[in-house]
Scaffold this active site. Structure first.
Site, mmCIF file in Angstrom:
data_model
loop_
_atom_site.group_PDB
_atom_site.id
_atom_site.type_symbol
_atom_site.label_atom_id
_atom_site.label_comp_id
_atom_site.label_asym_id
_atom_site.label_seq_id
_atom_site.Cartn_x
_atom_site.Cartn_y
_atom_site.Cartn_z
ATOM 1 N N ASP A 119 -1.448 11.053 -2.549
ATOM 2 C CA ASP A 119 -1.103 10.584 -3.891
ATOM 3 C C ASP A 119 -2.167 9.619 -4.415
ATOM 4 O O ASP A 119 -2.907 9.012 -3.639
ATOM 5 C CB ASP A 119 0.254 9.861 -3.873
ATOM 6 C CG ASP A 119 1.389 10.809 -3.537
ATOM 7 O OD1 ASP A 119 1.234 12.024 -3.746
ATOM 8 O OD2 ASP A 119 2.427 10.313 -3.056
HETATM 9 N N1 URA Z 1 3.574 11.459 1.528
HETATM 10 C C1 URA Z 1 3.632 10.911 0.290
HETATM 11 O O1 URA Z 1 4.708 10.634 -0.222
HETATM 12 N N2 URA Z 1 2.480 10.684 -0.352
HETATM 13 C C2 URA Z 1 1.272 10.931 0.171
HETATM 14 O O2 URA Z 1 0.252 10.678 -0.471
HETATM 15 C C3 URA Z 1 1.224 11.508 1.448
HETATM 16 C C4 URA Z 1 2.397 11.754 2.128
#
Ligand code: URA
Length: 240
Positions: free
Chosen positions: A101
């Site tokens: 993310d």
């Molecule tokens: N899980 C998430 O919620 N976000 C990420 O970036 C990676 C794993």
């Protein structure tokens, strides 16, 4: 010497099948000569042209990046935000294996090797991803047990996850822990903790398979060593 269609596919111009079509339809030249026969072989050092444009044969490259926050993992973005690929200053065009993310930091592997990327992302190989997580609130006592069983949340099923090193900050009412998952579903860690009633406020991937952040600072990357690439292949092969 390699088959011409294989070399064209390696350059990332087309799939092998599409490359065959390019050859049979008279769009490919080798050292200035038109080639329309499929059995033709060429050397990577030959001048290979598709539609009179010389193709560039790329070596396969593999990097690990310590992704900082506030960069996106996708290669294009409607909001024009900074991208992880802009942090990689190499001749080869690479793409990230899976996504983190915008606000997540940590290990991100980038490559131009599509087969390698597909292998690592395939759920059947169950490559471990370990995250260091800060959640709001004092983690409910049955969290490890529930995560170890696997969860169902918002039409999604999450495979069993392991929890390690739980540390409570009683004063600030936060919990720090490591969680290990073997999938890469959208917002997976955030969703898993949300389903337990905890908001994730910080997320950092500290390990992807055997690859960690050792020796890297945020925003920095390095090439994977041949033995590290081999270990990732072995991790996948041990699960197949
Ligand atoms: N899980 C998430 O919620 N976000 C990420 O970036 C990676 C794993």
């Amino acid at each position: 010497m390699e088959r011409l269609q294989k070399l064209i596919a390696k350059a990332g111009i087309a799939s092998r099948r599409k490359a065959e079509e390019l050859i049979t339809s008279g769009r490919v030249k080798v050292n200035g000569e038109l080639v329309t026969e499929l059995g033709t072989k060429a050397n990577p050092s030959d001048v290979i042209e598709v539609d009179n444009q010389r193709i560039k044969l790329q070596d396969k490259v593999y990097f690990v990046l310590y992704k900082p926050a506030s960069v996106i993992s996708t290669t294009d973005d409607q909001f024009n935000r900074d991208k992880v690929v802009d942090l990689i200053h190499e001749d080869e065009q690479v793409f990230p294996i899976g996504r983190l993310d915008y606000d997540t930091t940590g290990v991100l592997i980038l490559t131009n090797d599509g087969d390698f990327a597909n292998m690592l992302m395939h759920p059947k190989y169950e490559i471990e991803k370990e995250y260091y997580v800060k959640v709001k609130g004092l983690l409910r006592k049955d969290a490890s047990k529930l995560l170890a069983r696997g969860l169902r949340f918002e039409d999604e099923i999450y495979k069993p996850a392991k929890v390690r090193n739980v540390k409570y900050d009683d004063k600030k009412e936060n919990t720090f822990l490591n969680v290990i998952i073997t999938e890469g579903k959208y917002h997976q860690v955030k969703k898993m903790f949300l389903s337990l009633g905890h908001e994730v406020v910080k997320l950092k991937r500290v390990r992807y398979g055997s690859i960690t952040l050792d020796g890297l600072y945020e925003g920095q990357y390095r090439a994977l060593k041949p033995h590290e690439i081999k270990t990732l292949y072995n991790l996948a092969n041990n699960k197949s």
